[in-house]
Design a protein around this motif. Structure first.
Motif, PDB file in Angstrom:
ATOM      1  N   ARG A  84       0.852  -1.184   0.000  1.00  0.00           N
ATOM      2  CA  ARG A  84       0.000   0.000   0.000  1.00  0.00           C
ATOM      3  C   ARG A  84       0.895   1.244   0.000  1.00  0.00           C
ATOM      4  O   ARG A  84       2.107   1.158   0.239  1.00  0.00           O
ATOM      5  CB  ARG A  84      -0.927   0.035   1.212  1.00  0.00           C
ATOM      6  CG  ARG A  84      -0.224   0.135   2.552  1.00  0.00           C
ATOM      7  CD  ARG A  84      -1.187   0.547   3.660  1.00  0.00           C
ATOM      8  NE  ARG A  84      -1.669   1.905   3.472  1.00  0.00           N
ATOM      9  CZ  ARG A  84      -2.614   2.474   4.212  1.00  0.00           C
ATOM     10  NH1 ARG A  84      -3.180   1.797   5.200  1.00  0.00           N
ATOM     11  NH2 ARG A  84      -2.997   3.713   3.985  1.00  0.00           N
ATOM     12  N   SER A  85       0.318   2.402  -0.226  1.00  0.00           N
ATOM     13  CA  SER A  85       1.038   3.660  -0.097  1.00  0.00           C
ATOM     14  C   SER A  85       0.960   4.139   1.340  1.00  0.00           C
ATOM     15  O   SER A  85      -0.067   3.956   2.011  1.00  0.00           O
ATOM     16  CB  SER A  85       0.435   4.717  -1.035  1.00  0.00           C
ATOM     17  OG  SER A  85      -0.942   4.908  -0.757  1.00  0.00           O
ATOM     18  N   TYR A  87       2.700   7.383   4.266  1.00  0.00           N
ATOM     19  CA  TYR A  87       3.363   8.671   4.399  1.00  0.00           C
ATOM     20  C   TYR A  87       4.744   8.516   5.036  1.00  0.00           C
ATOM     21  O   TYR A  87       5.086   7.470   5.601  1.00  0.00           O
ATOM     22  CB  TYR A  87       2.526   9.609   5.263  1.00  0.00           C
ATOM     23  CG  TYR A  87       1.189   9.990   4.665  1.00  0.00           C
ATOM     24  CD1 TYR A  87       1.093  10.543   3.395  1.00  0.00           C
ATOM     25  CD2 TYR A  87       0.016   9.815   5.393  1.00  0.00           C
ATOM     26  CE1 TYR A  87      -0.131  10.899   2.857  1.00  0.00           C
ATOM     27  CE2 TYR A  87      -1.212  10.172   4.873  1.00  0.00           C
ATOM     28  CZ  TYR A  87      -1.287  10.712   3.601  1.00  0.00           C
ATOM     29  OH  TYR A  87      -2.503  11.068   3.079  1.00  0.00           O
ATOM     30  N   GLU A 110       2.549   9.314  -6.787  1.00  0.00           N
ATOM     31  CA  GLU A 110       2.121   7.962  -7.151  1.00  0.00           C
ATOM     32  C   GLU A 110       3.077   6.919  -6.593  1.00  0.00           C
ATOM     33  O   GLU A 110       4.289   6.976  -6.812  1.00  0.00           O
ATOM     34  CB  GLU A 110       2.049   7.832  -8.669  1.00  0.00           C
ATOM     35  CG  GLU A 110       1.552   6.480  -9.155  1.00  0.00           C
ATOM     36  CD  GLU A 110       1.447   6.415 -10.661  1.00  0.00           C
ATOM     37  OE1 GLU A 110       2.441   6.002 -11.304  1.00  0.00           O
ATOM     38  OE2 GLU A 110       0.382   6.812 -11.184  1.00  0.00           O
ATOM     39  N   ALA A 111       2.517   5.964  -5.849  1.00  0.00           N
ATOM     40  CA  ALA A 111       3.282   4.836  -5.309  1.00  0.00           C
ATOM     41  C   ALA A 111       3.023   3.622  -6.193  1.00  0.00           C
ATOM     42  O   ALA A 111       1.872   3.213  -6.365  1.00  0.00           O
ATOM     43  CB  ALA A 111       2.880   4.560  -3.870  1.00  0.00           C
ATOM     44  N   ASN A 132      -1.732   3.482  -4.756  1.00  0.00           N
ATOM     45  CA  ASN A 132      -2.507   4.621  -4.256  1.00  0.00           C
ATOM     46  C   ASN A 132      -3.994   4.330  -4.344  1.00  0.00           C
ATOM     47  O   ASN A 132      -4.432   3.543  -5.188  1.00  0.00           O
ATOM     48  CB  ASN A 132      -2.237   5.870  -5.106  1.00  0.00           C
ATOM     49  CG  ASN A 132      -0.851   6.407  -4.953  1.00  0.00           C
ATOM     50  OD1 ASN A 132       0.096   5.722  -5.313  1.00  0.00           O
ATOM     51  ND2 ASN A 132      -0.734   7.610  -4.434  1.00  0.00           N
ATOM     52  N   ARG A 134      -7.583   4.904  -5.716  1.00  0.00           N
ATOM     53  CA  ARG A 134      -8.037   5.411  -7.007  1.00  0.00           C
ATOM     54  C   ARG A 134      -9.110   6.486  -6.840  1.00  0.00           C
ATOM     55  O   ARG A 134      -9.977   6.371  -5.971  1.00  0.00           O
ATOM     56  CB  ARG A 134      -8.617   4.262  -7.841  1.00  0.00           C
ATOM     57  CG  ARG A 134      -7.635   3.144  -8.132  1.00  0.00           C
ATOM     58  CD  ARG A 134      -6.713   3.491  -9.268  1.00  0.00           C
ATOM     59  NE  ARG A 134      -5.873   2.365  -9.648  1.00  0.00           N
ATOM     60  CZ  ARG A 134      -5.314   2.218 -10.848  1.00  0.00           C
ATOM     61  NH1 ARG A 134      -5.518   3.135 -11.779  1.00  0.00           N
ATOM     62  NH2 ARG A 134      -4.556   1.179 -11.106  1.00  0.00           N
ATOM     63  N   ASP A 401      -4.755   8.707   3.208  1.00  0.00           N
ATOM     64  CA  ASP A 401      -3.958   7.878   2.300  1.00  0.00           C
ATOM     65  C   ASP A 401      -3.755   8.660   1.008  1.00  0.00           C
ATOM     66  O   ASP A 401      -4.733   9.031   0.350  1.00  0.00           O
ATOM     67  CB  ASP A 401      -4.666   6.554   2.034  1.00  0.00           C
ATOM     68  CG  ASP A 401      -3.787   5.551   1.288  1.00  0.00           C
ATOM     69  OD1 ASP A 401      -2.633   5.890   0.961  1.00  0.00           O
ATOM     70  OD2 ASP A 401      -4.248   4.427   1.035  1.00  0.00           O
ATOM     71  N   ALA A 402      -2.494   8.898   0.663  1.00  0.00           N
ATOM     72  CA  ALA A 402      -2.164   9.682  -0.531  1.00  0.00           C
ATOM     73  C   ALA A 402      -2.866  11.044  -0.450  1.00  0.00           C
ATOM     74  O   ALA A 402      -2.678  11.776   0.509  1.00  0.00           O
ATOM     75  CB  ALA A 402      -2.517   8.904  -1.787  1.00  0.00           C
ATOM     76  N   ASP A 403      -3.723  11.376  -1.422  1.00  0.00           N
ATOM     77  CA  ASP A 403      -4.437  12.659  -1.373  1.00  0.00           C
ATOM     78  C   ASP A 403      -5.913  12.479  -1.032  1.00  0.00           C
ATOM     79  O   ASP A 403      -6.721  13.365  -1.289  1.00  0.00           O
ATOM     80  CB  ASP A 403      -4.286  13.427  -2.678  1.00  0.00           C
ATOM     81  CG  ASP A 403      -4.785  12.653  -3.893  1.00  0.00           C
ATOM     82  OD1 ASP A 403      -5.159  11.467  -3.731  1.00  0.00           O
ATOM     83  OD2 ASP A 403      -4.800  13.216  -4.999  1.00  0.00           O
ATOM     84  N   SER A 487       7.022   9.330  -3.081  1.00  0.00           N
ATOM     85  CA  SER A 487       6.101   8.272  -2.646  1.00  0.00           C
ATOM     86  C   SER A 487       6.831   7.235  -1.805  1.00  0.00           C
ATOM     87  O   SER A 487       8.062   7.115  -1.855  1.00  0.00           O
ATOM     88  CB  SER A 487       5.461   7.584  -3.853  1.00  0.00           C
ATOM     89  OG  SER A 487       6.419   6.791  -4.543  1.00  0.00           O
TER      90      SER A 487
END
Length: 556
Positions: A84-85, A87, A110-111, A132, A134, A401-403, A487
């Motif tokens: 998973r992505s 931080y 993007e991871a 990441n 979707r 998670d991500a953005d 990432s």
């Protein structure tokens, strides 16, 4: 690192396949054989196994481990890894201790995870993919969607529908995560505009209902703002792709309470158990999450044919969770948006914990009954303040998670062998960002070791006989991040399983037929069924003995 040499069996068609030599890595004891990996322990990222996981930043070399397994002829190997992505450490520290006005933004980098298998410098197999979350395409990109992605699958109409602040739909032939969603009319928009936090359910007789709550109801007149009532409305029409508008507002109130927020009758969610056809309502927040049974035909509370006062019939409601905040929600002791789900022998309670503008996260516990008690992965009760940890039981499912930030209002649904988690999230946080509307999110949900996870599962399989020059060589695994330099890909719970073929007499599952297997068969002589009934005729006898001797020796 954990190495376990075990034997077990899987069934492929009508053939039993012996599984052996399981190598497992969960990073609980540090990097072990890995080179080029960083180990971190954090419950925020909800590791698949334990509390630790490995991290590989974008732009770095691959992390590599040489396993103790050597490639043997006649075997097939299956490798499973979870990714998973996540931080950076600094970002995670800000999430844990969020000062006013210094809310951490998302990270759109993007991871891209890649898992490879190598032996003696030869590349064998690889799997790669974006990890990441979707962005859901189509109407959800423009239309806000407060209170989650509450989905029912309308098989007869051929569509799946998501109801919350808006109504989105898709053909069932489309992938829920990858394909665009279209926007339809909300069946209750005109006649029931004050119904908030909608939950959906399809009852055993096929009746489709939308549940919500409001303060503009017959019980709340003159009682003040802390009065809520839960209401439902039957949805009519073909659902192909829309539904008919009702001729008048629904007056199907099922429960109410006024005077304070103990309890708060908000965010109703309904789960209809397909194994029993019983329907269960979860609702509440702040001072408690509650569960009550519904009549699976009428939709009202079980044992009642109209609205129920919480104060007059408290026995009809069971408190299953409480919350007083933790290190991740230091500006809020609120929680809400609960959802029930049954998977196998367990019931799962999902909750939305924290401030919806700053630190919302989705947590979970499980129990043996829809009325609890629900325990987290550490065995703590979700309704009891743990004396040692000073928090109520909870285990993370999903945070920022991500953005995609402040996820909440979970809803789970199943299509075939796939499971999905619907939720809402935001692109920015209050007050640091003015973009505060909710967006529909969907993640694929997996079940691992009896718990739900949004980590991505990667599987790689190869037949050793495809690589005869590599027989006897140790197998190595490479973990890479092909994504942006900003990432980080997290990896967890990596396992390798070896299988041998043509082993019908291998009763002790050691990939060889010998004296121990003969002893097992003779001990079961005259009995019925597996494991010693090798030909499946319902009796352990001479025919099975003949099959065992025919396969004597190492399996291939």
């Amino acid at each position: 690192m954990l190495i376990v040499m075990v034997g077990f069996a899987t069934l492929e068609g009508d053939r039993v396949v012996a599984q052996q030599a399981v190598w497992s890595e969960s990073f609980e004891n540090g990097p072990g054989p890995w080179e080029g990996i960083t180990i971190r322990s954090s419950d925020y990222d909800a590791p698949v196994e334990g509390t630790a996981y490995g991290m590989v930043p974008g732009g770095s070399d691959a992390a590599i481990a040489t396993t103790p397994l050597t490639i043997e002829p006649g075997r097939r190997y299956l490798v499973t890894a979870w990714a998973r992505s996540v931080y950076s450490d600094d970002h995670l520290a800000l999430l844990r201790n969020t000062p006013d006005g210094d809310l951490p933004p998302g990270n759109p980098a993007e991871a891209f995870a890649e898992i490879g298998l190598v032996a003696d410098g030869t590349f064998i197999r690889e799997r790669a993919g974006i990890v990441n979350p979707r962005r859901i395409l189509g109407a959800p990109e423009d239309a806000s969607n407060d209170d989650g992605a509450n989905v029912w699958v309308d098989v007869d109409a051929g569509f799946r529908h998501a109801f919350a602040e808006n109504h989105f739909y898709q053909p069932l032939s489309s992938d829920p995560i990858l394909a665009p969603w279209l926007q339809g009319e909300l069946p209750l928009a005109a006649e029931q505009p004050d119904m908030m936090a909608k939950g959906v359910a399809v009852f055993p007789d096929g009746t489709r209902r939308i549940y919500g709550f409001n303060s503009n109801n017959p019980f709340c007149q003159g009682s003040g703002e802390n009065c809520q009532a839960i209401i439902f409305a039957d949805v009519i029409g073909s659902g192909d792709p829309g539904y008919d508008q009702p001729s008048r507002p629904s007056d199907s109130y099922i429960a109410w309470h006024s005077g304070d927020e103990d309890p708060w009758l908000g965010d109703p969610h309904v789960f209809v158990d397909p194994t029993t056809d019983r329907a269960w309502l979860s609702f509440g927040g702040g001072t408690g999450i509650y569960v009550a049974e519904l009549d699976s035909e009428s939709g009202f509370m079980a044992g009642f044919d109209g609205p129920v006062s919480f104060d007059e019939h408290p026995e009809a409601f069971t408190k299953v969770a409480d919350w007083s905040g933790d290190e991740w929600t230091n500006d809020s002791t609120w929680f809400e948006g609960a959802a029930l789900w049954r998977q196998g022998g367990f019931w799962y309670l999902f909750t939305s914990n924290g401030n919806l503008g700053t630190n919302y996260t989705i947590r979970v516990g499980r129990g043996l009954s829809p009325r609890g008690p629900f325990l987290d992965k550490l065995g703590r009760d979700m309704a009891v303040l743990d004396a040692a940890d000073r928090v109520h039981g909870n285990s993370f499912v999903l945070g920022d998670d991500a953005d995609q930030l402040v996820p909440g209002h979970p809803h789970i649904w199943q299509e075939g062998e796939r499971y999905f988690l619907g939720y809402d999230y935001r692109k920015g946080k209050t007050p640091a960002d003015t973009e505060e509307f909710d967006i529909m999110g969907i993640r694929e949900l997996h079940w691992r070791n009896g718990w739900p996870t949004i980590w991505h599962r990667f599987t790689l399989e190869f037949d050793a006989d495809e690589f005869p020059d590599l027989h006897g060589r140790p197998l190595s695994i490479a973990l890479h991040n092909l994504g942006d330099p900003e990432s980080i890909v997290a990896y967890d719970d990596i396992t390798i399983t070896s299988a041998c073929d043509d082993c019908s007499g291998d009763l002790d599952l050691d990939c060889s037929v010998g004296g121990q297997d003969l002893g097992i068969l003779l001990a079961g002589w005259g009995s019925t069924g597996p494991p010693a009934d090798l030909n499946g005729d319902g009796a352990v006898n001479g025919a099975d003995l003949g099959l065992l001797f025919a396969g004597w020796g190492p399996c291939r």
